[in-house]
Design an enzyme around this catalytic site. Structure first.
Site, PDB file in Angstrom:
ATOM      1  N   ARG A   1       0.861  -1.208  -0.012  1.00  0.00           N
ATOM      2  CA  ARG A   1       0.033   0.031  -0.002  1.00  0.00           C
ATOM      3  C   ARG A   1       1.042   1.291  -0.149  1.00  0.00           C
ATOM      4  O   ARG A   1       1.940   1.062   0.594  1.00  0.00           O
ATOM      5  CB  ARG A   1      -0.797  -0.009   1.172  1.00  0.00           C
ATOM      6  CG  ARG A   1      -1.819  -1.072   1.466  1.00  0.00           C
ATOM      7  CD  ARG A   1      -2.394  -1.068   2.785  1.00  0.00           C
ATOM      8  NE  ARG A   1      -3.500  -2.159   2.961  1.00  0.00           N
ATOM      9  CZ  ARG A   1      -4.083  -2.509   4.070  1.00  0.00           C
ATOM     10  NH1 ARG A   1      -3.870  -1.629   5.218  1.00  0.00           N
ATOM     11  NH2 ARG A   1      -5.094  -3.148   4.158  1.00  0.00           N
TER      12      ARG A   1
ATOM     13  N   ASP B   1      -0.065   5.539   1.053  1.00  0.00           N
ATOM     14  CA  ASP B   1      -0.879   6.394   1.607  1.00  0.00           C
ATOM     15  C   ASP B   1      -1.464   7.447   0.690  1.00  0.00           C
ATOM     16  O   ASP B   1      -0.678   7.439  -0.287  1.00  0.00           O
ATOM     17  CB  ASP B   1      -0.487   6.968   2.841  1.00  0.00           C
ATOM     18  CG  ASP B   1      -0.531   5.739   4.113  1.00  0.00           C
ATOM     19  OD1 ASP B   1      -1.189   4.631   3.884  1.00  0.00           O
ATOM     20  OD2 ASP B   1       0.292   6.071   5.006  1.00  0.00           O
TER      21      ASP B   1
ATOM     22  N   TYR C   1      12.461   3.233   0.279  1.00  0.00           N
ATOM     23  CA  TYR C   1      11.811   4.461   0.418  1.00  0.00           C
ATOM     24  C   TYR C   1      12.796   5.805   0.345  1.00  0.00           C
ATOM     25  O   TYR C   1      13.712   5.502   0.826  1.00  0.00           O
ATOM     26  CB  TYR C   1      10.656   4.640   1.405  1.00  0.00           C
ATOM     27  CG  TYR C   1       9.354   3.931   1.258  1.00  0.00           C
ATOM     28  CD1 TYR C   1       8.317   4.253   0.805  1.00  0.00           C
ATOM     29  CD2 TYR C   1       9.563   2.612   1.610  1.00  0.00           C
ATOM     30  CE1 TYR C   1       6.992   3.757   0.505  1.00  0.00           C
ATOM     31  CE2 TYR C   1       8.016   1.908   1.704  1.00  0.00           C
ATOM     32  CZ  TYR C   1       6.971   2.461   0.968  1.00  0.00           C
ATOM     33  OH  TYR C   1       5.935   1.769   0.957  1.00  0.00           O
TER      34      TYR C   1
ATOM     35  N   ARG D   1       7.126   7.716   7.631  1.00  0.00           N
ATOM     36  CA  ARG D   1       6.480   8.948   7.829  1.00  0.00           C
ATOM     37  C   ARG D   1       6.883   9.236   9.360  1.00  0.00           C
ATOM     38  O   ARG D   1       7.179  10.188   9.846  1.00  0.00           O
ATOM     39  CB  ARG D   1       5.091   9.255   7.155  1.00  0.00           C
ATOM     40  CG  ARG D   1       4.999   9.415   6.102  1.00  0.00           C
ATOM     41  CD  ARG D   1       3.687   9.298   5.386  1.00  0.00           C
ATOM     42  NE  ARG D   1       2.972  10.536   5.725  1.00  0.00           N
ATOM     43  CZ  ARG D   1       1.379  10.609   5.817  1.00  0.00           C
ATOM     44  NH1 ARG D   1       0.970   9.537   5.166  1.00  0.00           N
ATOM     45  NH2 ARG D   1       0.877  11.462   6.063  1.00  0.00           N
TER      46      ARG D   1
END
Length: 248
Positions: free
Chosen positions: A49, A51, A109, A194
């Site tokens: 996933r 966001d 990431y 995050r």
């Protein structure tokens, strides 16, 4: 026959990857394009996933279809059909049991920070006005390495059996106009990157020290960690798979 589709997208206009009621998602748009062009319902299973508002430079999903004779032609037609913020980069023929999510070995990431106001990065990076001690932030990032329970960085009420992740790399570097945080792991929890960035920014601004970061990790308590930074600065940059699942 099973295929992996490799694609990229700018996440600003989408409520994440996964289909949701009453929200536009990347999965919905890409499934619709494939279904129209292949003239049958195509369902995608993504590598994971992302966001709402998060971007992807390299994302994968798998689908099943019989009769695909020209991959390059399909890629061309998909890119002509899709909106400008989604691009298909490749399609791979896979073994029948290959799974875009469960066969992934590692995900990577990046998170972008601007410490000077830059209108050209307004939608691509998080602007923070404070001076950041990058050296100290890297010392804090080293505390994340290895296999640990990272429940403190996970969004609550997630459908996971455990919170253990093996982080292989976590490092900050200045990249000209922005500061980049790069992190790679075997898996990531929801909102994990995050929350990590928010915690490391607290270190960089002097709000949190290294011993407190250790305490936060041990606490397994999301409320002890830093805030979740805005989605617009986060990019999924790579997903790696074993060569053994690709059809020769």
């Amino acid at each position: 026959m099973r295929y992996f589709i490799q694609f990229s997208y700018l996440g600003k206009a989408y409520h994440g990857w996964q289909k949701q009621p009453n929200a536009i998602t990347v999965q919905e748009i890409l499934e619709h394009a494939l279904s129209v062009l292949l003239r049958e319902e195509i369902l995608l299973t993504g590598a994971g996933r992302t966001d709402a508002g998060v971007h992807a430079r390299e994302m994968y999903a798998h689908f099943d279809f019989t009769g695909l004779t020209d991959k390059e032609d399909l890629i061309y037609r998909l890119n002509a059909f899709l909106p400008g913020d989604i691009a298909v980069d490749n399609i791979y023929v896979m073994l029948d049991q290959a799974h875009a999510r469960f066969d992934a070995l590692e995900r990577s990431y990046e998170y972008w920070i601007c410490d000077t106001k830059n209108p050209f990065l307004k939608d691509a990076a998080y602007y923070i006005k404070h001076h950041l001690d990058i050296s100290l932030m890297n010392k804090a990032a080293e505390l994340l390495l290895g296999k640990q329970d990272f429940e403190c960085f996970s969004k609550s009420k997630t459908d996971v059996n455990n919170y253990f992740c093996s982080i292989k790399n976590a490092k900050w570097s200045r990249e000209g106009e922005y500061i980049a945080f790069r992190i790679s792991a075997d898996r990531f929890l929801r909102n994990m990157v995050r929350a990590i960035v928010g915690t490391l920014l607290d270190v960089g601004t002097g709000k949190t020290d290294l011993e407190t970061v250790k305490t936060i990790i041990k606490s397994k308590d999301r409320t002890q960690a830093g805030v979740s930074v805005p989605a617009k600065g986060l990019y999924l940059t790579a997903v790696s798979y074993p060569n053994t699942i690709f059809k020769k």
